[in-house]
Scaffold this motif. Structure first.
Motif, short mmCIF file in Angstrom:
data_model
loop_
_atom_site.label_atom_id
_atom_site.label_comp_id
_atom_site.label_asym_id
_atom_site.label_seq_id
_atom_site.Cartn_x
_atom_site.Cartn_y
_atom_site.Cartn_z
N PHE A 182 0.84 -1.18 0.00
CA PHE A 182 0.00 0.00 0.00
C PHE A 182 0.88 1.24 0.00
N SER A 183 0.28 2.35 -0.37
CA SER A 183 0.98 3.63 -0.34
C SER A 183 0.23 4.56 0.59
N GLN A 184 0.92 5.55 1.09
CA GLN A 184 0.31 6.51 2.00
C GLN A 184 0.52 7.92 1.47
N ALA A 185 -0.43 8.78 1.76
CA ALA A 185 -0.33 10.16 1.31
C ALA A 185 -1.13 11.04 2.25
N GLU A 186 -0.94 12.35 2.11
CA GLU A 186 -1.59 13.30 2.99
C GLU A 186 -2.17 14.47 2.22
N GLY A 187 -3.33 14.90 2.65
CA GLY A 187 -3.97 16.09 2.12
C GLY A 187 -4.53 16.89 3.28
N SER A 188 -5.52 17.72 2.99
CA SER A 188 -6.09 18.59 4.02
C SER A 188 -7.61 18.49 3.99
N GLY A 189 -8.25 19.01 5.03
CA GLY A 189 -9.70 19.02 5.10
C GLY A 189 -10.18 20.17 5.96
N ILE A 190 -11.48 20.44 5.90
CA ILE A 190 -12.07 21.59 6.58
C ILE A 190 -13.25 21.13 7.43
N VAL A 191 -13.24 21.50 8.70
CA VAL A 191 -14.36 21.19 9.57
C VAL A 191 -15.52 22.11 9.22
N VAL A 192 -16.69 21.51 8.91
CA VAL A 192 -17.82 22.33 8.48
C VAL A 192 -18.98 22.35 9.47
N ASP A 193 -18.97 21.45 10.46
CA ASP A 193 -20.05 21.46 11.43
C ASP A 193 -19.60 20.76 12.71
N LYS A 194 -20.49 20.70 13.69
CA LYS A 194 -20.20 20.06 14.97
C LYS A 194 -20.58 18.59 14.99
N GLN A 195 -21.01 18.07 13.85
CA GLN A 195 -21.42 16.67 13.75
C GLN A 195 -20.30 15.77 13.22
N GLY A 196 -19.14 16.36 12.94
CA GLY A 196 -18.00 15.56 12.51
C GLY A 196 -17.81 15.47 11.01
#
Length: 390
Positions: A99-113
């Motif tokens: 397998f390979s691994q990689a990283e990106g980003s994300g944005i929290v948009v609510d309090k529900q996860g």
């Protein structure tokens, strides 16, 4: 909503030299517009401790950092950094231990996860780990993906006090020259903050499945592989876009980045959060902007419009009778208007389709072998094609 199954490169916004901000193993050649690939985890860096994640920031041992001036970049960073996460993915490569691994980003948009990111960040992932600004981690699960918009939602199960949704701005009111601030994990360097301006609006790029993306925000705020899915903020720290791709001859930042407008993403969030498939109206053609030079070379009487180069078999336009030779020729139809709106560039046609729905009927004004005709087309749902290059 894609006018064409594909767009000829000359019709694209400099489709050469584009770099994805996501998976390193998916990095296209240097001569393509690339989506920012996630960075390999071998270069992973821990989230830096900031005033937003510690009880007291320090300049040195025992020395408290001064409070940032209200409205300063430092203040905006402390306010917004907790709302941006790093997304680490594992992708199987043909075996249980390969397998390979990689990283990106994300944005929290609510309090529900719910975490908003790019589709290409989580594409093919068999495992997803979300790392928060304070260093805590959680397993993520993809709830919804739209390859045609390059958007996805990842769900995490954590306490509400660990979730810090970003304030949503209005991407429809942006102006060229306005402040643009980016937060993400370029090259695995989590919590990286960069600044620039909005360099352009209504740009056109390409989704992972080769559907045209219109209305994109262009910025010179430095973004690089690993920034995909991260936040683009305005000068008040409000979310205005999701960083998506860069245009570069060196597979790194040269000051030309693109972000998906938040207003577009926000309209799709309810469906993505519920895993509901999103439909995108589609003509089912390949085309390019017709210039006077191309018209002269092909001997066409029409000097501007969209040259229909190919028609998808059994697609909406094929059923309506549009004609093309499969390569630019004098026999190709030329679209000069849609529903009475004059068309001089392929981007105009795609942008108009973005206002329609699957099943809508549009009327195309077409020039065919010097004759002017009208062709009615019932829009279908976008279907990716092997040779698509919108």
């Amino acid at each position: 909503m894609e006018l064409a199954l594909c767009r000829i490169p000359s019709a694209r916004i400099s489709s050469k030299h584009r770099l994805c901000l996501n998976h390193p193993h998916r990095l296209p050649s240097r001569h393509r517009l690339n989506r920012l690939p996630p960075f390999p985890t071998v270069r992973r860096a821990a989230w830096p401790k900031t005033a937003a994640t510690t009880s007291a920031s320090t300049v040195g041992a025992g020395v408290a950092a001064p409070a940032p001036a209200p409205g300063s970049y430092a203040a905006i960073y402390q306010q917004t950094a907790p709302g941006v996460v790093m997304i680490s993915t594992a992708i199987a490569r043909g075996g249980a231990r390969s397998f390979s691994q990689a990283e990106g980003s994300g944005i929290v948009v609510d309090k529900q996860g719910d975490i908003l990111t790019n589709a290409h960040v989580v594409s093919g992932a068999t495992q997803i780990q979300v790392t928060f600004n304070d260093g805590h981690t959680a397993t993520g699960q993809v709830k919804g993906v739209d390859q045609s918009a390059d958007l996805a939602v990842v769900k995490v199960s954590v306490s509400a006090d660990q979730l810090h949704p970003l304030a949503i701005g209005n991407s429809d009111t942006l102006q060229v020259g306005g402040t643009a601030l980016a937060i993400g994990a370029p090259f695995g360097l989590a919590g990286t903050f960069t600044a620039g301006i909005i360099s352009g609006l209504n740009r056109s790029t390409t989704a992972p499945n080769n559907r045209a993306l219109t209305g994109m925000i262009q910025t010179d705020a430095p973004i690089n592989p690993g920034n995909s899915g991260g936040a683009l903020l305005d000068g008040q720290g409000q979310l205005i876009g999701i960083n998506d791709s860069i245009q570069s001859p060196v597979e790194g930042n040269v000051g030309v980045g693109f972000a998906i407008p938040i207003n577009r993403a926000e309209s799709m969030l309810p469906s993505l959060e519920k895993g509901i498939a999103i439909e995108h109206p589609w003509l089912g053609i390949s085309g390019q902007t017709l210039t006077a030079t191309t018209a002269g070379q092909l001997g066409l009487s029409e000097k501007s419009g969209v040259l229909v180069v190919d028609v998808v078999p059994n697609g909406p336009s094929a059923k309506a009778g549009l004609q093309a030779d499969g390569q630019p020729s004098a026999n190709d139809d030329v679209i000069t208007a849609i529903d009475g709106h004059a068309i001089t560039a392929i981007e105009q046609l795609t942008q108009y389709l973005d206002t329609k729905k699957v099943g809508d009927r549009v009327t195309l004004s077409v020039t065919r072998n010097g004759r002017h005709i009208s062709v009615g087309v019932i829009l279908g749902n976008f279907q990716a094609q092997p040779t698509a290059t919108p």
